[in-house]
Every structure is written in structure tokens, then in C-alpha cells.
Design a protein around this motif. Structure first.
Motif, PDB file in Angstrom:
ATOM      1  N   LYS A  48       0.698  -1.239   0.080  1.00  0.00           N
ATOM      2  CA  LYS A  48       0.113  -0.129  -0.082  1.00  0.00           C
ATOM      3  C   LYS A  48       0.724   1.161  -0.114  1.00  0.00           C
ATOM      4  O   LYS A  48       0.398   2.387  -0.311  1.00  0.00           O
ATOM      5  CB  LYS A  48      -0.841  -0.005   1.216  1.00  0.00           C
ATOM      6  CG  LYS A  48      -2.151  -0.861   1.104  1.00  0.00           C
ATOM      7  CD  LYS A  48      -2.896  -0.949   2.338  1.00  0.00           C
ATOM      8  CE  LYS A  48      -3.944  -2.116   2.337  1.00  0.00           C
ATOM      9  NZ  LYS A  48      -4.931  -1.931   3.582  1.00  0.00           N
ATOM     10  N   LYS A  49       1.945   1.029   0.367  1.00  0.00           N
ATOM     11  CA  LYS A  49       3.107   2.229   0.408  1.00  0.00           C
ATOM     12  C   LYS A  49       3.833   2.674  -0.744  1.00  0.00           C
ATOM     13  O   LYS A  49       4.146   3.814  -0.847  1.00  0.00           O
ATOM     14  CB  LYS A  49       4.000   2.046   1.651  1.00  0.00           C
ATOM     15  CG  LYS A  49       4.899   3.258   1.861  1.00  0.00           C
ATOM     16  CD  LYS A  49       5.941   2.908   3.102  1.00  0.00           C
ATOM     17  CE  LYS A  49       6.727   4.036   3.611  1.00  0.00           C
ATOM     18  NZ  LYS A  49       7.603   3.680   4.660  1.00  0.00           N
ATOM     19  N   GLN A  72       4.729   6.545  -1.563  1.00  0.00           N
ATOM     20  CA  GLN A  72       3.654   7.603  -1.473  1.00  0.00           C
ATOM     21  C   GLN A  72       4.041   8.380  -0.538  1.00  0.00           C
ATOM     22  O   GLN A  72       4.765   8.257   0.316  1.00  0.00           O
ATOM     23  CB  GLN A  72       2.194   6.873  -0.921  1.00  0.00           C
ATOM     24  CG  GLN A  72       1.694   5.888  -1.908  1.00  0.00           C
ATOM     25  CD  GLN A  72       1.512   6.295  -3.297  1.00  0.00           C
ATOM     26  OE1 GLN A  72       0.990   7.431  -3.346  1.00  0.00           O
ATOM     27  NE2 GLN A  72       1.861   5.606  -4.250  1.00  0.00           N
ATOM     28  N   ALA A  73       3.350   9.759  -0.299  1.00  0.00           N
ATOM     29  CA  ALA A  73       3.655  10.788   0.589  1.00  0.00           C
ATOM     30  C   ALA A  73       3.506  10.298   2.116  1.00  0.00           C
ATOM     31  O   ALA A  73       2.589   9.728   2.485  1.00  0.00           O
ATOM     32  CB  ALA A  73       2.920  11.881   0.245  1.00  0.00           C
ATOM     33  N   GLN A  82      15.179   5.324   9.823  1.00  0.00           N
ATOM     34  CA  GLN A  82      15.330   3.612   9.553  1.00  0.00           C
ATOM     35  C   GLN A  82      13.917   3.503   8.983  1.00  0.00           C
ATOM     36  O   GLN A  82      12.682   3.379   9.678  1.00  0.00           O
ATOM     37  CB  GLN A  82      15.945   3.047  10.579  1.00  0.00           C
ATOM     38  CG  GLN A  82      17.324   3.589  11.175  1.00  0.00           C
ATOM     39  CD  GLN A  82      18.193   3.543  10.097  1.00  0.00           C
ATOM     40  OE1 GLN A  82      18.386   2.437   9.509  1.00  0.00           O
ATOM     41  NE2 GLN A  82      18.907   4.505  10.079  1.00  0.00           N
ATOM     42  N   CYS A  83      14.186   2.461   7.890  1.00  0.00           N
ATOM     43  CA  CYS A  83      12.827   1.916   7.207  1.00  0.00           C
ATOM     44  C   CYS A  83      13.075   0.310   7.115  1.00  0.00           C
ATOM     45  O   CYS A  83      14.135  -0.125   6.841  1.00  0.00           O
ATOM     46  CB  CYS A  83      12.676   2.471   5.887  1.00  0.00           C
ATOM     47  SG  CYS A  83      11.330   1.752   5.077  1.00  0.00           S
ATOM     48  N   LYS A  84      12.042  -0.516   7.737  1.00  0.00           N
ATOM     49  CA  LYS A  84      12.098  -1.625   7.696  1.00  0.00           C
ATOM     50  C   LYS A  84      11.493  -2.484   6.373  1.00  0.00           C
ATOM     51  O   LYS A  84      11.375  -3.473   6.468  1.00  0.00           O
ATOM     52  CB  LYS A  84      11.321  -2.265   9.054  1.00  0.00           C
ATOM     53  CG  LYS A  84      12.071  -1.563  10.090  1.00  0.00           C
ATOM     54  CD  LYS A  84      11.513  -2.246  11.431  1.00  0.00           C
ATOM     55  CE  LYS A  84      12.084  -1.889  12.733  1.00  0.00           C
ATOM     56  NZ  LYS A  84      11.264  -2.484  13.935  1.00  0.00           N
ATOM     57  N   ASP A  85      11.013  -1.593   5.638  1.00  0.00           N
ATOM     58  CA  ASP A  85      10.408  -2.313   4.207  1.00  0.00           C
ATOM     59  C   ASP A  85      11.486  -2.855   3.609  1.00  0.00           C
ATOM     60  O   ASP A  85      12.487  -2.671   3.420  1.00  0.00           O
ATOM     61  CB  ASP A  85       9.775  -1.090   3.491  1.00  0.00           C
ATOM     62  CG  ASP A  85       8.623  -0.396   4.115  1.00  0.00           C
ATOM     63  OD1 ASP A  85       8.151  -1.023   4.963  1.00  0.00           O
ATOM     64  OD2 ASP A  85       8.420   0.777   4.005  1.00  0.00           O
TER      65      ASP A  85
END
Length: 237
Positions: A48-49, A72-73, A82-85
Motif C-alpha cells: 500500500k505504500k 507515497q507521501a 530507518q525503514c524496515k520495508d
């Protein structure tokens, strides 16, 4: 760069310039160095992101394919940026001459005797770059500030010219010049006549002193009339 498996992937990390409430995109290139048709599919832990275009495709032998990933914004920044995606790129050998329409989800199922290559990509947030500096010099080498100054100078010169053109003309008409010239001549003549009469009067006074005589009434009246005439002419001029 990843050169394992069927496809070479550049880069091996998805770096997104992060800025709140703004979309951000990055791209990766898939390079097929084999002589086979290679089908690929991109998956993510947060569908969804992100938006992936294309999320499936066919890379021809000895060719490349560009994939664009758009985030997406975001309303909030993650802790410590830090991003876990994660993203997963799957690739598999396809039949010769296959196209994107021939790709099915079953092609990427792991089965005995079937090789499905997988490569994981992590997401990295990087600070959004500062706005590009404004070029102070124009193509001709002059700065906008100097151009503005030059334009202002031209405007002032134009305004000054208009102001001068609106001033009343100081030149006099030919009739006025002729009248002034005539009055000046009459004034000069009257002054000369007055000086001549004064000289004659002084001469008569000297003669009177020598002969002890007096002036006649007629002479005195004549001198008075001439004086009045000279005064009138001088006032008129």
C-alpha cells in the motif's frame, strides 16, 4: 550491483529522498546477460505504500529493463530515519520468444527441478537535497541585478526626457523680440539725450559763473520738458 542469478540488479538498495507529505521515486535497472528470456516479478512487504512500474516483465537476452518504484507521501518520519520495508525480486527462465502477456504467477512457484532466483532489496531513506541555487549570471554573462539596474537607469532617463518635454518653452515670439529691441533702442537714445543735456547744462553753468548772468525762463522750461519726456520714455521701456 548484484550479478548472481539470471539478472544483474543496479543498484542493490532502493534509496528514496525523504520529505514529509511528498512523493518520492527511485529506479533500478535489470540487466540480462544470458541468452535466455528472463521473466521477473517484484514484491514488497508494504504494497500500500509503494507503487512499482512494471511489477512484472520480460527481459530479452542481452538487454535491460528499467523499473521505477514510487513511495507515497508520508505524514510522519520513522525513528532515526530507518525503514524496515523490503523488496523481493524474483526471476525465472522463460520460453524463447515469450512476452509479458505470457507471465503467470505460477511461473514463480518453487517446484522440484525448477530454479527461481530471488534477490532482496532494502529501503534506505536519504535527506532530500537542497533546492538548486539560482544562477546569478544570465546566458550573456550579465547578472539579473545589473540588468535591473540598467533598466532602472533607462527608465530614469526616459522620465527625465518626458519632464523636460513638458516644461514650458522659454523662447519668445518674434513679435516680442522686436518690441524689446525697439524699446531698448529708445531707452539708449533717451539716455544719450539726457547725458547730452547734462553736458550742455554744465557748460551753461560754467558760462553763468564766468558772466554772472542767469538762465532765461524759456530755457528752464525747455529743460524741464525734456527731462519729463526722458523720464516717460525710460518708464515705458
Amino acid at each position: 550491483m548484484s550479478d548472481g542469478g539470471f539478472l544483474e540488479i543496479q543498484p542493490t538498495e532502493l534509496k528514496f529522498p525523504f520529505e514529509l507529505k511528498k512523493q518520492s521515486s527511485c529506479s533500478m535497472q535489470l540487466i540480462n546477460k544470458t541468452d535466455h528470456f528472463v521473466a521477473f516479478k517484484v514484491k514488497t512487504t508494504n504494497p500500500k505504500k509503494y507503487c512499482v512500474r512494471p511489477n512484472t516483465g520480460m527481459v530479452l537476452p542481452r538487454s535491460t529493463c528499467d523499473v521505477t518504484v514510487t513511495m507515497q507521501a508520508q505524514k510522519e518520519a520513522p525513528p532515526d530515519m530507518q525503514c524496515k520495508d523490503k523488496f523481493l525480486l524474483q526471476s525465472v527462465i522463460a520460453e524463447h520468444g515469450a512476452t509479458t502477456k505470457d507471465i503467470t504467477s505460477e511461473m514463480f512457484n518453487k517446484e522440484p527441478g525448477k530454479v527461481v532466483d530471488e534477490f532482496k532489496l532494502r529501503v534506505v531513506y536519504v535527506p532530500a537535497g537542497p533546492p538548486s541555487p539560482v544562477h546569478e549570471e544570465s546566458e550573456e554573462g550579465s547578472s539579473p541585478r545589473s540588468s535591473t539596474f540598467e533598466n532602472g537607469t533607462q527608465s530614469l532617463q526616459t522620465l527625465d526626457s518626458v519632464s523636460r518635454s513638458n516644461e514650458p518653452s522659454k523662447e519668445k515670439s518674434p513679435e516680442a523680440l522686436a518690441m524689446i529691441s525697439k524699446l531698448t533702442e529708445e531707452k539708449n537714445s533717451a539716455i544719450q539725450l539726457n547725458q547730452k543735456l547734462r553736458q550742455e547744462l554744465d557748460l551753461l553753468r560754467k558760462e553763468r559763473g564766468m558772466h554772472h548772468g542767469g538762465f532765461s525762463v524759456t530755457f528752464v522750461v525747455l529743460v524741464g520738458l525734456l527731462g519729463a519726456l526722458i523720464g516717460y520714455i525710460i518708464k515705458k521701456s
